[in-house]
Design a protein around this motif. Structure first.
Motif, mmCIF file in Angstrom:
data_model
loop_
_atom_site.group_PDB
_atom_site.id
_atom_site.type_symbol
_atom_site.label_atom_id
_atom_site.label_comp_id
_atom_site.label_asym_id
_atom_site.label_seq_id
_atom_site.Cartn_x
_atom_site.Cartn_y
_atom_site.Cartn_z
ATOM 1 N N GLY A 153 93.183 -41.725 19.164
ATOM 2 C CA GLY A 153 92.686 -40.745 18.200
ATOM 3 C C GLY A 153 91.745 -41.339 17.178
ATOM 4 O O GLY A 153 90.869 -40.654 16.653
ATOM 5 N N SER A 154 91.875 -42.629 16.907
ATOM 6 C CA SER A 154 90.991 -43.281 15.937
ATOM 7 C C SER A 154 89.599 -43.556 16.493
ATOM 8 O O SER A 154 88.678 -43.810 15.731
ATOM 9 C CB SER A 154 91.617 -44.594 15.469
ATOM 10 N N GLU A 157 88.330 -38.980 18.164
ATOM 11 C CA GLU A 157 88.643 -37.731 17.466
ATOM 12 C C GLU A 157 87.593 -36.669 17.772
ATOM 13 O O GLU A 157 86.401 -36.952 17.791
ATOM 14 C CB GLU A 157 88.707 -37.976 15.959
#
Length: 173
Positions: A153-154, A157
């Protein structure tokens, strides 16, 4: 240093370049590839261990990387009994790891596999973030899958679910 359940505290390190490819190191004198990782020494925080291992294994200093994320909790794997030294079999089960996702802000030429007197890798390459799980040693696959799923997710996104089927838990044939 083992915890009461027989797990050695450890850190795993995923280094991403500006193209979101990740550092993949070849274990010295072996045909296996992995992310940098290493034990946490007595009195050392996971962050301190990560920076120490990062330098020892790939020659990168804090100025060469930016920490993007870390796993919330420990991820554990058991080591097969036949891999454990006989004298440790009654107490040692495996490793528990905190994983870090780093962005390389330095250059490829900052990477040095000979930064310490005990090199871990003899080759390296950039590879897709979603490393094929079948290229990871079997007993570590669950931890790699969990770590990359949590850390993704980092990097990704708003890009939808880019995970390959193996990372989504689907059966791949």
């Amino acid at each position: 240093m083992l915890d009461r359940d027989g797990y050695r505290p450890n850190v795993g390190i995923v280094i991403a370049n500006p193209h979101n490819e990740v550092f993949w190191g070849k274990r010295i004198r072996e045909h296996s590839w992995q992310f940098p990782q290493g034990g946490i020494k007595q009195g050392e925080s996971p962050e301190q261990a990560m920076h120490r291992e990062l330098y020892e294994e790939v020659g990168l200093r804090p100025k060469h990387v930016h920490v993007l994320a870390r796993t919330r909790d420990w991820l554990r794997y058991d080591v097969p009994k036949n891999w454990i030294k006989r004298e440790w079999r009654s107490t040692y089960r495996g490793q528990k790891q905190i994983w870090f996702l780093l962005r390389l802000v330095g250059r490829d030429s900052d990477i040095s596999l000979r930064a310490s007197g005990h090199p871990e890798f003899d080759a390296w390459r950039w590879t897709d973030f979603w490393v094929p799980l079948d290229s990871v040693i079997e007993f570590k696959r669950g931890v790699y899958k969990a770590a990359l799923n949590e850390l993704s997710g980092s990097l990704f996104e708003g890009a939808g679910d880019r995970r390959p089927p193996a990372y989504r838990g689907e059966v791949v044939r």
